[in-house]
Scaffold this motif. Structure first.
Motif, PDB file in Angstrom:
ATOM      1  N   THR A 241      -4.701  -6.044  51.863  1.00  0.00           N
ATOM      2  CA  THR A 241      -4.968  -4.824  52.742  1.00  0.00           C
ATOM      3  C   THR A 241      -4.822  -3.465  51.819  1.00  0.00           C
ATOM      4  O   THR A 241      -4.131  -3.530  50.930  1.00  0.00           O
ATOM      5  CB  THR A 241      -4.154  -4.719  53.972  1.00  0.00           C
ATOM      6  OG1 THR A 241      -2.952  -4.466  53.782  1.00  0.00           O
ATOM      7  CG2 THR A 241      -4.540  -6.090  54.861  1.00  0.00           C
ATOM      8  N   ASP A 242      -5.134  -2.625  52.435  1.00  0.00           N
ATOM      9  CA  ASP A 242      -5.077  -1.008  51.581  1.00  0.00           C
ATOM     10  C   ASP A 242      -5.238  -0.031  52.524  1.00  0.00           C
ATOM     11  O   ASP A 242      -6.066   0.177  53.209  1.00  0.00           O
ATOM     12  CB  ASP A 242      -6.284  -0.970  50.538  1.00  0.00           C
ATOM     13  CG  ASP A 242      -6.017   0.060  49.372  1.00  0.00           C
ATOM     14  OD1 ASP A 242      -6.038   1.293  49.998  1.00  0.00           O
ATOM     15  OD2 ASP A 242      -5.676  -0.082  48.358  1.00  0.00           O
ATOM     16  N   ARG A 244      -5.964   3.080  52.197  1.00  0.00           N
ATOM     17  CA  ARG A 244      -7.017   3.877  51.953  1.00  0.00           C
ATOM     18  C   ARG A 244      -8.039   3.526  52.825  1.00  0.00           C
ATOM     19  O   ARG A 244      -9.118   4.515  52.702  1.00  0.00           O
ATOM     20  CB  ARG A 244      -7.313   3.889  50.489  1.00  0.00           C
ATOM     21  CG  ARG A 244      -6.169   4.844  49.540  1.00  0.00           C
ATOM     22  CD  ARG A 244      -6.302   4.557  48.120  1.00  0.00           C
ATOM     23  NE  ARG A 244      -6.198   3.093  47.698  1.00  0.00           N
ATOM     24  CZ  ARG A 244      -6.214   2.730  46.478  1.00  0.00           C
ATOM     25  NH1 ARG A 244      -6.284   3.479  45.569  1.00  0.00           N
ATOM     26  NH2 ARG A 244      -6.060   1.411  46.072  1.00  0.00           N
ATOM     27  N   GLU A 257      -6.101   0.089  38.202  1.00  0.00           N
ATOM     28  CA  GLU A 257      -5.908  -0.743  39.095  1.00  0.00           C
ATOM     29  C   GLU A 257      -6.831  -1.855  39.439  1.00  0.00           C
ATOM     30  O   GLU A 257      -6.203  -2.975  40.037  1.00  0.00           O
ATOM     31  CB  GLU A 257      -6.309   0.383  40.546  1.00  0.00           C
ATOM     32  CG  GLU A 257      -5.908  -0.432  41.763  1.00  0.00           C
ATOM     33  CD  GLU A 257      -6.237   0.636  43.221  1.00  0.00           C
ATOM     34  OE1 GLU A 257      -6.526   0.123  44.017  1.00  0.00           O
ATOM     35  OE2 GLU A 257      -5.950   1.923  42.897  1.00  0.00           O
ATOM     36  N   THR A 261      -5.493  -6.234  39.544  1.00  0.00           N
ATOM     37  CA  THR A 261      -5.899  -7.053  40.714  1.00  0.00           C
ATOM     38  C   THR A 261      -5.540  -8.724  40.413  1.00  0.00           C
ATOM     39  O   THR A 261      -5.607  -9.428  41.002  1.00  0.00           O
ATOM     40  CB  THR A 261      -7.307  -6.805  41.293  1.00  0.00           C
ATOM     41  OG1 THR A 261      -8.166  -7.226  39.998  1.00  0.00           O
ATOM     42  CG2 THR A 261      -7.305  -5.591  42.185  1.00  0.00           C
TER      43      THR A 261
END
Length: 401
Positions: A241-242, A244, A257, A261
């Protein structure tokens, strides 16, 4: 002349407008944005949908912007070992009677929009109204109407809700089923071919138009060429999840980023991720549970509004196009004078197919992301032995509708 109102001017909505015009309907497309456009990255359209586009006479225009992959390859995360492969290209088209195409979403959208605006098209007519944010839909007598925020109202013999994941038509009419957010996120980047060709570590990918999936623990990668082969679409979808995305449908993140991953993955893939810019698109993955409640009177759902699914079968866009073809067929063939009965035949035909793909896409969330171990080795052995599809459905079943 029969009239239809389509809420949503995306790929599914415009395809439905074209198919209904072919049947002699006058169509009004309502779009909330001030101008029609399609954002996003790559989209894969399989034979079950491209045969609808071919029937609309769009082959020549689409071939100018499409890429036809010559094969599909599935690789292992740590060393790039090929787990399975199959031919595509002409061989696949001969088998299924239609091609497998890869597009930038905007390119596919533009071909559909140009066709909708063709002044020489035969059949009915297509009118497109922008800046028309629909907040409600309702049945009225022998037809249905869409209502805008400011009270404007457009009516027709039929109303199609093709307004996507967060469908206002679906919500206002009271169709069941909440939008579900999985603990899965997607990163998408577009990389120019020239950037890849300039580096010996990535130049290899430009030699052969392959559709490639990478299987790894908790994540998988996908890459394929679009825009006539001039751009690589590179996607990583992973468990997580994030924050943002708590209050926003998407965010832009950095190359660093993006590379992070897939920690420890083969340099063969990581070198591709390192060619992305600092404008990688991050999105949550949303879906609905399968249901067959798509019709209320003269109101019917299509595409993500009806059957939002995870992208793990690559069928979201194809299913919307297939919906449009099937709906037009029922509204043109025997018994088409009874619009309500035609909508029920459409629902009965399409809902079980979409439900099976929703289910298979959810299964693939686990199937694609297995950690190294006995279950992963059994999966890879199965794919090496019989590469005919995954998630419990075969390519023959999926692409032959």
């Amino acid at each position: 002349m029969r009239t239809a109102v389509i809420v949503g001017g995306g790929i599914g909505g415009l395809t439905a407008a074209l198919t209904l015009r072919e049947c002699g309907w006058d169509v009004t497309v309502l779009e909330q944005a001030p101008e029609l456009s399609e954002i996003g990255a790559g989209i894969q359209i399989a034979p079950n949908a491209t045969r609808v586009l071919l029937a609309l006479g769009l082959r020549e225009a689409l071939e100018r912007v499409a890429v036809t992959p010559l094969d599909q390859v599935r690789r292992r995360w740590s060393d790039g070992e090929v787990i399975a492969s199959m031919p595509m290209g002409d061989e696949l088209e001969e088998r299924y009677g239609a091609p497998y195409w890869q597009f930038h979403r905007g390119d596919l959208f533009r071909v559909l929009l140009d066709a909708c605006r063709d002044p020489d098209a035969e059949g009915g007519t297509i009118r497109i109204l922008t800046s028309f944010p629909v907040v409600a839909a309702e049945n009225e007598g022998a037809g249905a109407a869409a209502i805008a925020e400011d009270g404007r109202r457009v009516s027709g013999d039929l109303l199609i809700g093709a307004d996507g994941l967060r469908s206002a038509v679906r919500t206002s009419v009271g169709f069941p089923g909440e939008l579900r957010r999985e603990k899965e996120i997607s990163y998408r980047a577009l990389i120019p071919r020239a950037v890849l060709e300039a580096d010996p570590e990535t130049e290899w990918i430009t030699h052969h138009p392959t559709n490639t999936l990478w299987y790894g623990p908790g994540a998988h990668g996908v890459h394929f060429f679009i825009r006539g082969g001039e751009t690589l679409c590179l996607v990583v979808q992973k468990h997580g999840t994030d924050p943002r995305l708590d209050d926003a449908p998407s965010a832009l993140v950095s190359r660093d980023e993006f590379v992070a991953t897939v920690p420890g993955w083969t340099p063969r893939l990581v070198s591709l991720l390192q060619k992305a810019g600092d404008d990688v698109l991050l999105q949550p993955l949303l879906h609905r549970a399968p249901d067959d409640d798509w019709v209320r009177g003269r109101i019917v759902l299509l595409g993500d509004a009806a059957h939002a699914m995870l992208p793990y079968q690559g069928q979201g866009g194809s299913q919307a196009i297939e919906d449009a073809g099937a709906l037009a067929t029922e509204l043109e063939g025997p018994g088409a004078d009874d619009i309500g009965a035609a909508l029920e035949r459409y629902r009965a035909q399409r809902a079980p197919i979409a439900a099976e793909l929703q289910r298979a896409s959810l299964v693939n969330k686990h199937f694609l992301h297995l950690p190294d171990g006995p279950e992963q080795r059994a999966r890879d052995a199965l794919l090496r032995h019989r590469f005919e599809g995954d998630g419990g459905v075969t390519f023959d079943w999926m692409w032959s509708h």
